[in-house]
Write a protein that holds these residues in place. Structure first.
Motif, PDB file in Angstrom:
ATOM      1  N   GLN A 299       0.821  -1.204   0.000  1.00 37.72           N
ATOM      2  CA  GLN A 299       0.000   0.000   0.000  1.00 37.72           C
ATOM      3  C   GLN A 299       0.859   1.259   0.000  1.00 37.72           C
ATOM      4  OE1 GLN A 299      -3.752   0.326   0.105  1.00 37.72           O
ATOM      5  NE2 GLN A 299      -2.796   2.163  -0.732  1.00 37.72           N
ATOM      6  N   VAL A 300       1.929   1.247   0.792  1.00 35.02           N
ATOM      7  CA  VAL A 300       2.839   2.391   0.826  1.00 35.02           C
ATOM      8  C   VAL A 300       3.467   2.604  -0.546  1.00 35.02           C
ATOM      9  CG1 VAL A 300       5.044   3.224   1.748  1.00 35.02           C
ATOM     10  CG2 VAL A 300       3.330   2.274   3.304  1.00 35.02           C
ATOM     11  N   CYS A 301       3.924   1.518  -1.170  1.00 35.04           N
ATOM     12  CA  CYS A 301       4.548   1.640  -2.496  1.00 35.04           C
ATOM     13  C   CYS A 301       3.546   2.177  -3.514  1.00 35.04           C
ATOM     14  CB  CYS A 301       5.089   0.290  -2.949  1.00 35.04           C
ATOM     15  SG  CYS A 301       6.567  -0.254  -2.058  1.00 35.04           S
ATOM     16  N   ALA A 302       2.327   1.639  -3.495  1.00 40.57           N
ATOM     17  CA  ALA A 302       1.314   2.077  -4.457  1.00 40.57           C
ATOM     18  C   ALA A 302       0.978   3.552  -4.258  1.00 40.57           C
ATOM     19  CB  ALA A 302       0.056   1.218  -4.317  1.00 40.57           C
ATOM     20  N   THR A 303       0.858   3.982  -3.005  1.00 43.74           N
ATOM     21  CA  THR A 303       0.511   5.370  -2.703  1.00 43.74           C
ATOM     22  C   THR A 303       1.621   6.314  -3.143  1.00 43.74           C
ATOM     23  OG1 THR A 303      -0.816   4.654  -0.804  1.00 43.74           O
ATOM     24  CG2 THR A 303      -0.157   6.965  -0.876  1.00 43.74           C
ATOM     25  N   ARG A 304       2.865   5.958  -2.819  1.00 43.32           N
ATOM     26  CA  ARG A 304       3.989   6.821  -3.183  1.00 43.32           C
ATOM     27  C   ARG A 304       4.145   6.895  -4.698  1.00 43.32           C
ATOM     28  NH1 ARG A 304       7.430   8.285   1.135  1.00 43.32           N
ATOM     29  NH2 ARG A 304       9.005   8.870  -0.372  1.00 43.32           N
ATOM     30  N   GLN A 305       3.979   5.773  -5.369  1.00 48.97           N
ATOM     31  CA  GLN A 305       4.134   5.770  -6.830  1.00 48.97           C
ATOM     32  C   GLN A 305       3.026   6.564  -7.515  1.00 48.97           C
ATOM     33  OE1 GLN A 305       4.360   1.498  -7.255  1.00 48.97           O
ATOM     34  NE2 GLN A 305       6.576   1.522  -7.464  1.00 48.97           N
ATOM     35  N   ALA A 306       1.845   6.587  -6.902  1.00 45.81           N
ATOM     36  CA  ALA A 306       0.734   7.336  -7.496  1.00 45.81           C
ATOM     37  C   ALA A 306       0.901   8.840  -7.290  1.00 45.81           C
ATOM     38  CB  ALA A 306      -0.587   6.874  -6.884  1.00 45.81           C
ATOM     39  N   LYS A 307       1.523   9.239  -6.174  1.00 47.20           N
ATOM     40  CA  LYS A 307       1.589  10.651  -5.819  1.00 47.20           C
ATOM     41  C   LYS A 307       2.916  11.309  -6.171  1.00 47.20           C
ATOM     42  CE  LYS A 307       0.142  11.812  -1.751  1.00 47.20           C
ATOM     43  NZ  LYS A 307      -0.002  11.835  -0.290  1.00 47.20           N
ATOM     44  N   LEU A 308       4.000  10.538  -6.132  1.00 50.42           N
ATOM     45  CA  LEU A 308       5.325  11.133  -6.249  1.00 50.42           C
ATOM     46  C   LEU A 308       5.965  10.785  -7.586  1.00 50.42           C
ATOM     47  CD1 LEU A 308       6.596  10.318  -2.655  1.00 50.42           C
ATOM     48  CD2 LEU A 308       5.671  12.482  -3.483  1.00 50.42           C
ATOM     49  N   PRO A 309       6.517  11.759  -8.272  1.00 47.77           N
ATOM     50  CA  PRO A 309       7.134  11.485  -9.568  1.00 47.77           C
ATOM     51  C   PRO A 309       8.430  10.703  -9.428  1.00 47.77           C
ATOM     52  CG  PRO A 309       7.514  13.758  -8.921  1.00 47.77           C
ATOM     53  CD  PRO A 309       6.575  13.183  -7.899  1.00 47.77           C
ATOM     54  N   ASN A 310       8.692   9.845 -10.393  1.00 49.75           N
ATOM     55  CA  ASN A 310       9.926   9.068 -10.438  1.00 49.75           C
ATOM     56  C   ASN A 310      11.068   9.995 -10.870  1.00 49.75           C
ATOM     57  OD1 ASN A 310      12.058   7.368 -10.983  1.00 49.75           O
ATOM     58  ND2 ASN A 310      10.841   5.874 -12.106  1.00 49.75           N
ATOM     59  N   PRO A 311      12.118  10.156 -10.030  1.00 46.16           N
ATOM     60  CA  PRO A 311      13.210  11.075 -10.402  1.00 46.16           C
ATOM     61  C   PRO A 311      13.889  10.695 -11.713  1.00 46.16           C
ATOM     62  CG  PRO A 311      13.362  10.460  -8.085  1.00 46.16           C
ATOM     63  CD  PRO A 311      12.312   9.579  -8.693  1.00 46.16           C
ATOM     64  N   ALA A 312      13.810   9.413 -12.094  1.00 49.99           N
ATOM     65  CA  ALA A 312      14.418   9.000 -13.357  1.00 49.99           C
ATOM     66  C   ALA A 312      13.655   9.571 -14.553  1.00 49.99           C
ATOM     67  CB  ALA A 312      14.459   7.471 -13.437  1.00 49.99           C
ATOM     68  N   GLU A 313      12.402   9.951 -14.315  1.00 51.86           N
ATOM     69  CA  GLU A 313      11.572  10.488 -15.383  1.00 51.86           C
ATOM     70  C   GLU A 313      11.349  11.994 -15.262  1.00 51.86           C
ATOM     71  OE1 GLU A 313       8.038   8.200 -15.037  1.00 51.86           O
ATOM     72  OE2 GLU A 313       9.018   6.298 -15.503  1.00 51.86           O
ATOM     73  N   LEU A 314      11.328  12.485 -14.030  1.00 59.67           N
ATOM     74  CA  LEU A 314      11.078  13.903 -13.769  1.00 59.67           C
ATOM     75  C   LEU A 314      11.906  14.306 -12.559  1.00 59.67           C
ATOM     76  CD1 LEU A 314       9.264  16.250 -14.838  1.00 59.67           C
ATOM     77  CD2 LEU A 314       7.595  15.600 -13.089  1.00 59.67           C
ATOM     78  N   GLY A 315      12.969  15.075 -12.791  1.00 61.59           N
ATOM     79  CA  GLY A 315      13.894  15.404 -11.719  1.00 61.59           C
ATOM     80  C   GLY A 315      13.211  16.023 -10.514  1.00 61.59           C
ATOM     81  N   ASN A 316      13.505  15.507  -9.321  1.00 63.47           N
ATOM     82  CA  ASN A 316      12.969  16.054  -8.074  1.00 63.47           C
ATOM     83  C   ASN A 316      13.755  15.491  -6.899  1.00 63.47           C
ATOM     84  OD1 ASN A 316      11.101  13.883  -6.483  1.00 63.47           O
ATOM     85  ND2 ASN A 316      11.047  13.469  -8.690  1.00 63.47           N
ATOM     86  N   ALA A 317      13.531  16.071  -5.734  1.00 60.35           N
ATOM     87  CA  ALA A 317      14.203  15.610  -4.516  1.00 60.35           C
ATOM     88  C   ALA A 317      13.188  15.189  -3.466  1.00 60.35           C
ATOM     89  CB  ALA A 317      15.118  16.703  -3.971  1.00 60.35           C
ATOM     90  N   GLY A 318      12.041  14.687  -3.913  1.00 61.55           N
ATOM     91  CA  GLY A 318      11.008  14.280  -2.970  1.00 61.55           C
ATOM     92  C   GLY A 318      10.343  15.490  -2.332  1.00 61.55           C
ATOM     93  N   SER A 319       9.867  15.321  -1.115  1.00 62.76           N
ATOM     94  CA  SER A 319       9.210  16.426  -0.407  1.00 62.76           C
ATOM     95  C   SER A 319      10.187  17.574  -0.226  1.00 62.76           C
ATOM     96  CB  SER A 319       8.702  15.956   0.955  1.00 62.76           C
ATOM     97  OG  SER A 319       7.767  14.915   0.797  1.00 62.76           O
ATOM     98  N   PHE A 320       9.844  18.736  -0.766  1.00 63.71           N
ATOM     99  CA  PHE A 320      10.777  19.858  -0.715  1.00 63.71           C
ATOM    100  C   PHE A 320      10.695  20.593   0.617  1.00 63.71           C
ATOM    101  CE2 PHE A 320      12.738  23.884  -1.564  1.00 63.71           C
ATOM    102  CZ  PHE A 320      13.744  23.593  -2.478  1.00 63.71           C
ATOM    103  N   PHE A 321       9.496  20.647   1.217  1.00 55.57           N
ATOM    104  CA  PHE A 321       9.308  21.380   2.467  1.00 55.57           C
ATOM    105  C   PHE A 321       8.919  20.434   3.602  1.00 55.57           C
ATOM    106  CE2 PHE A 321       8.396  24.541  -0.843  1.00 55.57           C
ATOM    107  CZ  PHE A 321       9.189  25.595  -0.426  1.00 55.57           C
ATOM    108  N   LYS A 322       9.323  20.802   4.813  1.00 55.58           N
ATOM    109  CA  LYS A 322       8.881  20.091   6.005  1.00 55.58           C
ATOM    110  C   LYS A 322       7.426  20.463   6.306  1.00 55.58           C
ATOM    111  CE  LYS A 322      13.417  20.434   8.249  1.00 55.58           C
ATOM    112  NZ  LYS A 322      14.139  20.917   9.460  1.00 55.58           N
TER     113      LYS A 322
END
Length: 342
Positions: free
Chosen positions: A206-229
């Protein structure tokens, strides 16, 4: 990029074309003594998943690739000593495959094991500090290793001693204790719907499915995850905000404070999709800033400032970056990095 510089593109998930004077791959502990002789600025990198290089780094970058997992029976728990260069998500998978649950809520958090205690990584109601027994670090100037107990690590929300008095030390290994009497943690988000009989594998999926649905894959779209606390405020401020926005998510925090959902604040400020140059606020998850099209460090910095200032204007809440910002000589912060641009 200067002819004598080395590209940091493979070592930051934002996909920025910054450079460093020197890059060294650390595969063996025996390399440490030689590396310690370097006199200039030094930065230790795992997989670069929580870094924003704001300028060329005028020093040596050490990429931690120390590998190894040692498991022993500690009676009522499994003790795992894991080398700092191991991939964090692969460790979570390893534990489940070997019937040692506990880390499943932390699945798919990018980066290495060595980076985990620096940030005290956390997700879905679980933080590394819950399982950390000790951390082994290497002090560059003394040439000695040091063992930090969990208490010595001074863990806080996305915080630890390794961001303060022990900043810059290399995390050689992390020792975890995973209790054999496993208890699921189901209080956050989509995990609650699994029910109290949920298995560790179901939580992981469930965690993997949720993260994959909400968070972009850095290999496809550059990002550093959650930017703000997620910002922490006093209860009175949270109550006032709830009067105006009843749907505002709030969570209990330490020291009598209340934690707000930064992504919700950014979304309600109308910032999803907002762009500065090649950088943008992600359309699906407002907490993530992305390199949409050849973004520069300046694009990301100016976008981060815009988001912070807009949220402050609308809600009176100050957002603080979670992403570590690296300037020419080491750690910096948003306002300082912006001042160099002006």
């Amino acid at each position: 990029m200067p002819s004598n510089a080395h590209s940091l593109l493979p070592f930051n998930t934002f996909g920025l074309t910054q450079s460093a004077n020197n890059i060294v791959m650390l595969h063996h502990r025996e390399q440490l003594a030689e590396l310690a002789e370097h006199a200039g600025p030094r930065l230790v990198v795992g997989e670069g998943s929580n870094l924003l290089f704001t300028a060329p780094f005028e020093g040596q970058v050490v990429v931690n690739r120390l590998k190894g997992i040692h498991v022993s029976d500690a009676g009522d728990a499994w003790r795992l000593t894991v080398q700092g260069g191991e991939n964090w998500h692969q460790l979570v998978c390893y534990c489940l495959e070997h019937h040692m649950p506990g880390l499943e809520n932390l699945a798919l958090i990018p980066g290495t094991v060595g980076a985990a205690p620096i940030q005290n990584i956390g997700a879905y109601g679980v933080e590394l500090s819950r399982f950390c027994e000790q951390v082994e670090s290497y002090h560059w100037h003394s040439g000695e290793t040091h063992l930090w107990s969990a208490q010595d690590c001074a863990f806080g929300y996305r915080d630890s001693v390794f961001k303060h008095q022990a900043k810059g030390q290399l995390i050689v290994s992390v020792t975890l204790l995973l209790p054999k009497a496993w208890q699921p943690v189901l209080g956050y988000g989509p995990l609650a719907q699994l029910g109290e009989q949920a298995t560790a594998q179901q939580i992981f999926e469930q965690v993997c499915a949720t993260r994959q649905a909400k968070l972009p894959n850095p290999a496809e779209l550059g990002n550093a995850g959650s930017f703000f606390k997620n910002p922490k405020v006093i209860p009175a401020q949270a109550e006032a905000l709830k009067l105006a926005w009843p749907e505002l998510p709030v969570y209990p925090a330490e020291n009598g404070l209340v934690k707000l959902a930064a992504g919700w604040l950014i979304d309600k400020a109308g910032l999803k999709g907002t762009a500065v140059g090649g950088a943008a606020v992600h359309e699906q998850q407002a907490l993530v800033l992305v390199n949409r099209c050849g973004a520069s460090s300046e694009d990301i910095l100016r976008l981060a400032a815009l988001v912070r200032d807009r949220v402050a204007q609308q809600f009176g809440v100050q957002l603080e970056p979670e992403v570590r910002m690296i300037g020419p000589h080491g750690e910096t912060h948003l306002d300082e990095a912006l001042s160099w641009l002006n």
